[in-house]
Design an enzyme around this catalytic site. Structure first.
Site, PDB file in Angstrom:
ATOM      1  N   SER A 277       1.745   3.963   4.892  1.00 51.69           N
ATOM      2  CA  SER A 277       0.703   4.658   4.416  1.00 51.69           C
ATOM      3  C   SER A 277      -0.537   4.811   5.266  1.00 51.69           C
ATOM      4  CB  SER A 277       0.140   4.097   2.994  1.00 51.69           C
ATOM      5  OG  SER A 277       0.329   2.466   3.208  1.00 51.69           O
ATOM      6  N   HIS A 307       8.277   1.453   0.521  1.00 54.18           N
ATOM      7  CA  HIS A 307       6.961   0.963   1.118  1.00 54.18           C
ATOM      8  C   HIS A 307       6.295   0.563  -0.271  1.00 54.18           C
ATOM      9  CE1 HIS A 307       3.378   0.604   2.837  1.00 54.18           C
ATOM     10  NE2 HIS A 307       2.772   1.914   2.672  1.00 54.18           N
ATOM     11  N   HIS A 353      10.936  -7.959   5.948  1.00 53.92           N
ATOM     12  CA  HIS A 353       9.684  -6.852   6.369  1.00 53.92           C
ATOM     13  C   HIS A 353      10.005  -6.440   7.381  1.00 53.92           C
ATOM     14  CE1 HIS A 353       5.572  -6.132   7.353  1.00 53.92           C
ATOM     15  NE2 HIS A 353       5.240  -6.030   6.464  1.00 53.92           N
ATOM     16  N   ARG A 362       0.716 -13.443   2.310  1.00 57.54           N
ATOM     17  CA  ARG A 362       0.266 -12.843   0.964  1.00 57.54           C
ATOM     18  C   ARG A 362       1.096 -13.188  -0.177  1.00 57.54           C
ATOM     19  NH1 ARG A 362       1.042  -6.554   2.612  1.00 57.54           N
ATOM     20  NH2 ARG A 362       2.854  -7.256   3.343  1.00 57.54           N
ATOM     21  N   ASP A 408       5.432  -8.152  -1.972  1.00 58.55           N
ATOM     22  CA  ASP A 408       6.050  -7.700  -3.475  1.00 58.55           C
ATOM     23  C   ASP A 408       6.867  -8.544  -4.062  1.00 58.55           C
ATOM     24  OD1 ASP A 408       4.865  -4.986  -2.661  1.00 58.55           O
ATOM     25  OD2 ASP A 408       6.553  -4.798  -1.251  1.00 58.55           O
TER      26      ASP A 408
END
Length: 471
Positions: A277, A307, A353, A362, A408
């Site tokens: 993105s 993504h 990742h 995160r 995620d």
């Protein structure tokens, strides 16, 4: 400002920051603000000439310095590890994760203004940090909140464009459509058509970026309410900050959910420039497409399963575990289910990742949020078991460079706990968040006069001949 000065400089800064966490004011580009005498745009006007000169100096003095070797593996492997972009707002370290203008997520949680004492950082504060490289005061952050509220009006034609789509269209399709409909009000397009000089391109870009960031929660909330809540729209509340107001418009007013949305938006804003993105927005923007066009393109990349759509896949997979094995699944049963998933040719979503080689920070901060606010949640407890079970399995598999959980792996469980259980919508939340990082960089792309992106491509025939000759 935290512009790239080389790995040695970054390493020295990290050591200094660890030793002097209370002396951020001594660092030129990470100074604490003590007043709100200047607005955000005024700060940028002061900073831009200095950084323009800096880039000219880097180009003149180091333009021929090699930054690495390009291998055939890189060319055919998605350009992994290839240095090819200037991205000022964040830098991703494979071992310790993302740093926003030099600050890690825990450091941002300590120094950025929060809505409640000891609470999660306000996204507005991170927006200020990404644009200026400076930690804002509470007054400046509050002023920025008010400015975003003043810019959040969404024209009726945007809602009409969304309404022209079937209600069952994917939320990201409806969201991207809304962003494209917003484009007709682009200040950059108007300025370009009037012949604005290149040196001034950053100013209408800034206006577009700020308007876009301000309006996205309204558009995103409209999409959610249209699809999942019979179209019953909740108006904006100007007494709330950016993250809290977004949660409110979605229909969630639990104080803990407001805190979660502040955290969610903050940690999803930026992840350097090489992800799909971010790179897409930079690429499209390099053609002088305005921020609306650039960000709409970025959203279409974010919607891909590899993504941003991955956060939707994680919750669906976790729920499939519960449906088949129950909430009280043992670690041995969970291990069997993981192997079953892998042996069927699928991946375990939320692990691994493209850059990181350790647990995603995160993920860690979301886990800390869960331990504080929802330690007994059954799905959170399942996620905790996955953290223990999946990495050893992936390591045993031997095909994964990073077996650790990413961002995620956790977000869906937190959102689900507070009632936002519609997994198909999660990537829209990601999109709203990512506008802050992408938008900040687009302003600097234009301020620094970065050129049209045009890498060289080759054919397999060329590769074979070149490699044979080199050998």
């Amino acid at each position: 400002m935290a512009f790239f000065r080389g790995l040695s400089t970054i390493s020295k800064f990290r050591s200094r920051l660890a030793e002097q966490t209370t002396s951020l004011g001594s660092v030129r580009w990470l100074q604490m603000q003590s007043s709100s005498e200047q607005d955000l745009k005024s700060q940028l006007k002061e900073l831009i000439p200095e950084q323009q000169d800096r880039l000219k100096k880097i180009k003149s003095e180091y333009g021929k310095v090699q930054l690495g070797n390009i291998t055939t593996d890189m060319v055919i492997g998605g350009m992994r590890g290839m240095i090819g972009l200037l991205w000022e707002t964040s830098l991703l370290d494979p071992e310790e994760g993302i740093r926003f203008r030099g600050l890690s997520i825990p450091e941002c949680q300590k120094v950025l203004p929060a809505a409640v004492e000891g609470g999660e950082p306000l996204p507005e504060g991170l927006l200020w940090l990404l644009l200026t490289g400076k930690v804002p005061s509470k007054e400046q952050t509050s002023a920025l909140t008010s400015e975003l509220h003043s810019r959040c009006r969404v024209p009726d034609h945007v809602f009409n464009a969304i309404d022209a789509l079937p209600v069952g269209a994917h939320p990201m399709t409806q969201f991207a459509t809304g962003v494209m409909a917003l484009q007709v009000e682009s200040e950059f397009q108007k300025a370009y058509e009037k012949g604005t000089p290149k040196s001034k391109y950053w100013e209408p870009t800034y206006e577009d970026v700020m308007n876009l960031i301000a309006r996205l929660p309204v558009v995103a909330a409209y999409v959610y309410r249209r699809i999942f809540k019979d179209g019953k729209v909740i108006p904006s509340d100007k007494s709330l900050d950016y993250g809290a107001n977004f949660s409110h418009m979605l229909g969630f007013d639990d104080p803990k959910m407001l805190e979660l949305m502040r955290l969610y938006v903050t940690i999803h804003t930026d992840h350097e420039g090489g992800n799909v993105s971010a790179h897409t927005a930079h690429l499209v923007g390099s053609a002088l497409s305005d921020p609306y066009l650039s960000f709409a393109a970025a959203l279409n990349g974010l919607a891909g399963p590899l993504h941003g759509l991955a956060n939707q896949e994680v919750l669906l997979w976790i729920k499939s575990v519960v449906e088949e094995c129950g909430e009280n699944i043992s670690k041995d049963q969970l291990k069997d289910y993981v192997w079953k998933t892998l042996n069927s040719g699928k991946v375990v979503p939320g692990f691994g990742h493209g850059v990181l080689r350790k647990t995603d920070p995160r993920y860690t901060c979301q886990r800390e949020f869960a331990l504080k606010h929802l330690p007994e949640d059954p799905l959170f407890q399942l996620v905790s078991k996955l953290y223990e079970v999946v990495p050893p399995v992936l390591t045993e598999l031997g095909k994964v460079k990073n077996p650790w959980p990413n961002v995620d792996a956790h977000s869906g469980v937190l959102l689900n706990h507070f009632g936002l259980s519609e997994a198909r919508y999660y990537t829209v939340l990601f999109g709203v968040s990512r506008s802050i990082g992408i938008g900040s960089q687009l302003v600097w792309d234009r301020a620094l006069g970065l050129p049209l992106e045009r890498p060289k491509s080759v054919t397999m025939d060329w590769l074979e001949k070149h490699c044979a000759k080199s050998a």
